[in-house]
Design an enzyme around this catalytic site. Structure first.
Site, PDB file in Angstrom:
ATOM      1  CB  SER A 138      -0.837  -0.002   1.276  1.00  0.00           C
ATOM      2  OG  SER A 138      -1.412   1.270   1.509  1.00  0.00           O
ATOM      3  CE1 TYR A 151      -4.395  -2.021   5.129  1.00  0.00           C
ATOM      4  CE2 TYR A 151      -3.133  -0.030   4.686  1.00  0.00           C
ATOM      5  CZ  TYR A 151      -3.899  -1.090   4.235  1.00  0.00           C
ATOM      6  OH  TYR A 151      -4.163  -1.221   2.887  1.00  0.00           O
TER       7      TYR A 151
END
Ligand code: NAD
Length: 256
Positions: A138, A151
């Protein structure tokens, strides 16, 4: 281009994983689907592209189930040539409020699963002297955002794992790279739009614009189809010497 190759895409019943699985199927690869929820629909979509497709429901937080899935793929198709480590979840809270159980689940599903799947497929790739491992990281593998500790830690971790896997196989035909999307409108992100809309009393459109405007200069979502095409490129012969990169497709997010 990928006829005769087999791609295992984790978390491919939805969103980005499904987009990548379809792009690889269009190139002729056999597909092993994985993920929760409805799998008959995605399986039929991929079969309609003319690809052979099977499904395994391994829970990516469980190493033994990941090993069983790789064995299953090898029994069905002989070998896994392309591994796309994509399964992932999100939880949003400040560090001091972050539920310990959510931290453990995010690290297990977004990071450790890629290690377990990679270690299971690598010996056969090395023997064949050809393989592609694509880790869906990401933009949060490159920069941080408040309230996303687990995350961001997992995604920075998977970028590190990508580099090491690439280095260990650098003199072979096995490559490993990461893809780093900005916002992609999947169920994972729609939940964050919904939370913003509810918290601020906004419409879906207003909350979407706010979400994009905070981070993504292009004010556009990246699509699963675009990410699928990037995965195909990394699997092509041209991708032969692309090793250990974290390639963002983020509308300029990380350029700021
Ligand atoms: P999604 O929710 O649409 O899909 C996630 C997939 O993972 C689903 O198939 C789900 O069933 C599966 N999954 C979740 N937990 C699992 C588990 N324990 N075992 C097996 N499968 C499991 O989300 P998405 O947006 O398509 O996300 C896919 C990947 O892309 C994730 O790693 C995410 O972090 C990453 N990503 C997403 C965005 C975005 O904006 N949507 C941006 C950057 C990176």
């Amino acid at each position: 281009m990928l006829k005769g190759k087999t791609a295992l895409v984790t978390g491919s019943t939805s969103g980005i994983g499904l987009g990548i699985a379809k792009a690889l199927a269009k190139q002729g690869a056999n597909i092993v689907l994985n993920g929760f929820g409805d799998h008959a629909g995605p399986q039929a979509e991929i079969a309609a592209l003319g690809a052979q497709v099977v499904y395994h429901g391994a829970d990516m937080s469980k190493p033994a189930e990941i090993e069983a899935m790789v064995k299953f793929a090898e029994e069905k198709f002989g070998r896994v040539d392309i591994l796309v480590n994509n399964a992932g979840i999100q939880h949003v809270a400040r560090v001091e409020n972050f539920p310990v159980e959510r931290w453990d689940a995010i690290i297990a599903i977004n990071l450790s699963s890629a290690f377990h799947a990679s270690r299971a497929v690598l010996p056969a790739m090395q023997k064949a002297n050809w393989g592609r491992i694509i880790n869906v990281a990401s933009v949060h593998g490159l920069v941080g955002s408040a309230e996303k500790s687990a995350y961001v830690a997992a995604k920075h971790g998977i970028v590190g794992l990508t580099k090491v896997t690439a280095l260990e196989n650098a003199t072979s035909g096995v490559t490993c790279n990461a893809i780093c999307p900005g916002w992609v409108l999947t169920p994972l992100v729609q939940k964050q739009v919904d939370a913003k809309a509810a918290a601020l009393g906004l419409s879906n459109d207003e909350a979407t614009k706010l979400l994009l405007g905070e981070k993504e200069p292009s004010m556009q979502f990246t699509t699963p189809e675009e990410l699928g095409d990037l995965a195909v490129f990394l699997c092509s012969a041209t991708g032969n010497n692309i090793r250990g990169v974290a390639w963002n497709m983020d509308g300029g997010w990380a350029a700021q």
